[in-house]
Design an enzyme around this catalytic site. Structure first.
Site, PDB file in Angstrom:
ATOM      1  CD  GLU A 106      34.273  36.255  53.046  1.00 22.84           C
ATOM      2  OE1 GLU A 106      34.064  36.787  54.114  1.00 22.84           O
ATOM      3  OE2 GLU A 106      35.334  35.533  52.610  1.00 22.84           O
ATOM      4  CG  ASP A 108      35.975  34.760  49.820  1.00 21.75           C
ATOM      5  OD1 ASP A 108      35.433  36.002  50.258  1.00 21.75           O
ATOM      6  OD2 ASP A 108      36.044  33.889  50.483  1.00 21.75           O
ATOM      7  CD  GLU A 110      40.875  33.731  50.668  1.00 26.48           C
ATOM      8  OE1 GLU A 110      41.138  34.203  51.681  1.00 26.48           O
ATOM      9  OE2 GLU A 110      40.483  32.513  50.582  1.00 26.48           O
TER      10      GLU A 110
END
Length: 292
Positions: A106, A108, A110
């Site tokens: 993953e 990311d 955010e």
């Protein structure tokens, strides 16, 4: 390419010449064509303007989210986003690449909401085979809720680069030769979601979501994927051999990018796991020795 510690001429030739190798295909995005709404019923997720605009919303009953129809193994992925304006405390707008399964890879972005007038916190992380704990956080040099800005992930066999409006903010090098796991073998989709995380998102959970401000809305446009696209029916992907647009596959950060990265780290970084030895009593992770 799986397990490769560095990009080599041999690897490049294999990619360009193999009929079943992962290869690059540029795609100017359309949300109707390229994405599926995955959660948030009753119109919380909307695709508009003939597929050129997507909105996610969050209220006290539910958030919303979407995912790409395509899966990728390496690529340069761009998305224009305009975040929740005003008092967004407690909310998280997540935009990321992820594989499926319990030990996911993953990458990311955010965005952690905050009270009106306070800056968003941009939280970044990278997971390999389910292992994360590589958080770096930033404030931005503009208001990300006032207008659309481009958030990009460059993911190739050499490194991962997170960029904002073309300015690199973080780099994660392939250091498999030193025993650092690197995401280079698992297919990933593009995901985004808008959800409530007021137990931790704003000042460690001290500031809760003000539901009187709902619905909270984030907007998306300008998706672009210059990437290796997996075609499940064929069990492979087909590349445009030798196209100049494949240059991202062998790209590494140049001197100008490095200077911009240092500028961001000096002026806008607010947390770096590599400078938090209390979290790692047995020593910092080996990738921290690179300084990034």
């Amino acid at each position: 390419m799986a397990g490769a510690a560095s990009f080599t001429t041999t690897t490049l030739l294999f990619v360009l010449l193999s009929q079943t190798a992962f290869t690059a295909a540029a795609s100017i995005g359309n949300f109707l064509r390229d994405f599926d709404i995955t959660w948030g019923n009753n119109g919380r997720a909307k695709i508009m303007n003939d597929g050129n605009l997507l909105q996610l919303s969050l209220d006290q009953k539910s958030g919303s989210g979407f995912q790409s129809k395509n899966q990728y193994l390496f690529g340069k992925i761009d998305m224009k986003m305009k975040l929740v304006p005003g008092n967004s405390a407690g909310t998280v707008t997540a935009y990321y690449l992820s594989s499926q399964g319990p030990e996911q890879d993953e990458i990311d972005f955010e965005f952690l909401g905050n009270l009106s007038g306070q800056p968003y916190t941009l939280h970044t992380n990278v997971f390999t085979r389910g292992k994360g704990n590589r958080e770096q956080q930033f404030h931005l040099w503009f208001d990300p809720a006032a207008d659309f800005h481009t958030y990009s992930i460059l993911w190739n066999p050499q490194q991962i680069v997170w960029s904002v409006d073309g300015v690199p903010i973080r780099v994660f090098d392939n250091l498999e030769k030193r025993g650092v796991l690197y995401p280079n073998s698992r297919l990933m989709r593009v995901y985004s979601s808008l959800w409530n995380a007021d137990e931790w998102a704003t000042r460690g959970g001290l500031v809760k979501t003000d539901w009187s401000k709902a619905p909270f809305v984030a907007s998306y446009s300008g998706f672009n994927a210059d990437a290796c696209v997996w075609h499940p029916a064929a069990g492979s992907s087909t590349c445009a051999n030798g196209r100049s647009s494949n240059g991202w596959f062998g790209e590494e950060m140049d001197a100008t990018g490095l200077q911009r990265l240092k500028w961001v780290r000096k002026n806008y970084m607010v947390y770096n796991y590599c400078t938090d030895p209390k979290r790692f009593p047995h020593g910092l992770p080996p990738e921290c020795s690179t300084g990034f």
